[in-house]
Design a protein around this motif. Structure first.
Motif, short mmCIF file in Angstrom:
data_model
loop_
_atom_site.label_atom_id
_atom_site.label_comp_id
_atom_site.label_asym_id
_atom_site.label_seq_id
_atom_site.Cartn_x
_atom_site.Cartn_y
_atom_site.Cartn_z
N THR A 119 17.37 -44.67 -18.16
CA THR A 119 16.69 -45.96 -18.25
C THR A 119 17.55 -46.91 -19.08
N VAL A 120 18.04 -47.97 -18.47
CA VAL A 120 18.99 -48.88 -19.12
C VAL A 120 18.35 -49.58 -20.32
N ALA A 121 17.15 -50.14 -20.14
CA ALA A 121 16.51 -50.93 -21.20
C ALA A 121 16.13 -50.10 -22.41
N ASP A 122 16.07 -48.79 -22.26
CA ASP A 122 15.69 -47.90 -23.35
C ASP A 122 16.92 -47.20 -23.94
N GLY A 123 18.03 -47.93 -23.98
CA GLY A 123 19.24 -47.37 -24.55
C GLY A 123 19.83 -46.24 -23.75
N TYR A 124 19.63 -46.27 -22.44
CA TYR A 124 20.13 -45.23 -21.53
C TYR A 124 19.53 -43.86 -21.86
N SER A 125 18.26 -43.84 -22.20
CA SER A 125 17.57 -42.56 -22.39
C SER A 125 17.36 -41.90 -21.02
N VAL A 126 17.23 -40.58 -21.01
CA VAL A 126 17.06 -39.85 -19.75
C VAL A 126 15.65 -40.06 -19.23
N LYS A 127 15.56 -40.63 -18.04
CA LYS A 127 14.27 -40.83 -17.38
C LYS A 127 13.81 -39.54 -16.70
N ASN A 128 14.70 -38.92 -15.95
CA ASN A 128 14.38 -37.69 -15.24
C ASN A 128 15.66 -36.98 -14.83
N GLU A 129 15.55 -35.67 -14.62
CA GLU A 129 16.62 -34.85 -14.07
C GLU A 129 16.13 -34.21 -12.78
N PHE A 130 17.03 -34.10 -11.79
CA PHE A 130 16.63 -33.67 -10.45
C PHE A 130 17.51 -32.50 -10.01
N TYR A 131 16.87 -31.45 -9.54
CA TYR A 131 17.57 -30.24 -9.12
C TYR A 131 17.18 -29.89 -7.68
N GLY A 132 18.12 -29.38 -6.91
CA GLY A 132 17.81 -28.99 -5.54
C GLY A 132 19.04 -28.63 -4.73
N HIS A 133 20.15 -29.30 -4.99
CA HIS A 133 21.37 -29.01 -4.23
C HIS A 133 21.87 -27.60 -4.55
N HIS A 134 22.37 -26.92 -3.51
CA HIS A 134 22.94 -25.58 -3.68
C HIS A 134 24.45 -25.61 -3.87
N ALA A 135 25.04 -26.77 -3.66
CA ALA A 135 26.47 -26.97 -3.90
C ALA A 135 26.64 -28.38 -4.47
N LYS A 136 27.83 -28.70 -4.87
CA LYS A 136 28.09 -29.95 -5.58
C LYS A 136 27.66 -31.17 -4.77
N PRO A 137 26.82 -32.05 -5.34
CA PRO A 137 26.54 -33.33 -4.70
C PRO A 137 27.73 -34.26 -4.90
N VAL A 138 28.03 -35.08 -3.89
CA VAL A 138 29.24 -35.90 -3.96
C VAL A 138 29.00 -37.39 -3.75
N THR A 139 27.81 -37.77 -3.30
CA THR A 139 27.55 -39.18 -3.05
C THR A 139 26.08 -39.49 -3.28
N LEU A 140 25.81 -40.73 -3.72
CA LEU A 140 24.42 -41.14 -3.92
C LEU A 140 24.27 -42.61 -3.55
N ALA A 141 23.03 -43.01 -3.26
CA ALA A 141 22.74 -44.40 -2.93
C ALA A 141 21.28 -44.70 -3.27
N TRP A 142 21.05 -45.89 -3.82
CA TRP A 142 19.70 -46.32 -4.21
C TRP A 142 18.99 -46.98 -3.04
#
Length: 208
Positions: A119-142
């Motif tokens: 979360t940017v406004a909160d000093g870049y505190s961790v909002k959430n962590e997400f698990y599921g990939h069985h191998a390295k993720p390489v790309t993301l998009a909002w």
């Protein structure tokens, strides 16, 4: 190519790797090969086990043959970058990152198969962590709604995540059979496009 302080020949190549070869033994092992996310074009070494690789699309700094798994924050001031004096810790070497369209969140994926949203406004505190990939993720998009983002990995999987709930996810298995996902883009909040090295572009309808 360069020779480092450990008397190793450090080379980069079009196979997207850095290789460290022991000069006296004239051989290297698989543990001395570091895979880059983009093709490296040049490499240099420095004292303290540092290696700098200039790649197409990014610059990578390695310490003792490893990426440091940190995010460095800079502000743009005119034509220069100013270090903000703040770094963020990730679980592993970072493979991609992107701000949400409204700038509220920063999403990061790493080679430990974790996606982290700050979360940017909160000093870049961790909002959430997400698990599921069985191998390295390489790309993301909002997504344009800034409430969801997609990740694609070497496991040929695409996940669509909900920022506020790490357990709420949509899985698209085998999006490109036998090829990992190389690119993601949203047309609108319900339409996702994926690309891969199978020379195809696919469009997916996402229903929450």
């Amino acid at each position: 190519m360069q020779v480092d302080e450990a008397n190793e020949l450090v080379t980069c190549s079009m196979d997207d790797t850095l290789r460290y070869t022991n000069i006296s033994k004239k051989q290297y092992s698989a543990s001395d090969v570091v895979k880059m996310d983009f093709q490296p074009k040049s490499v240099s070494t420095a004292a303290g086990g540092l290696t700098l690789a200039v790649c197409i699309g990014q610059i990578v700094l390695l310490k003792d043959k490893k990426k440091d798994g940190k995010i460095y924050l800079y502000s743009v001031q005119g034509n220069t970058l100013k270090a903000e004096g703040q770094t963020l810790e990730a679980k592993g070497a970072i493979t991609d990152m992107a701000y949400s369209n409204d700038g509220a969140y920063l999403a990061v994926i790493d080679d430990k198969k974790v996606a982290t949203v700050y979360t940017v406004a909160d000093g870049y505190s961790v909002k959430n962590e997400f698990y599921g990939h069985h191998a390295k993720p390489v790309t993301l998009a909002w997504s344009p709604d800034n409430e969801h983002f997609a990740t694609g990995g070497m496991d040929m999987m695409v996940y669509v995540w909900t920022v506020s709930d790490s357990d709420q996810r949509i899985k698209l298995p085998d999006t490109h059979r036998l090829h990992h996902v190389s690119g993601l883009s949203w047309i609108d909040e319900h339409t996702l496009v994926t690309t891969a090295h199978d020379a195809s572009i696919k469009q997916w309808t996402i229903k929450y």
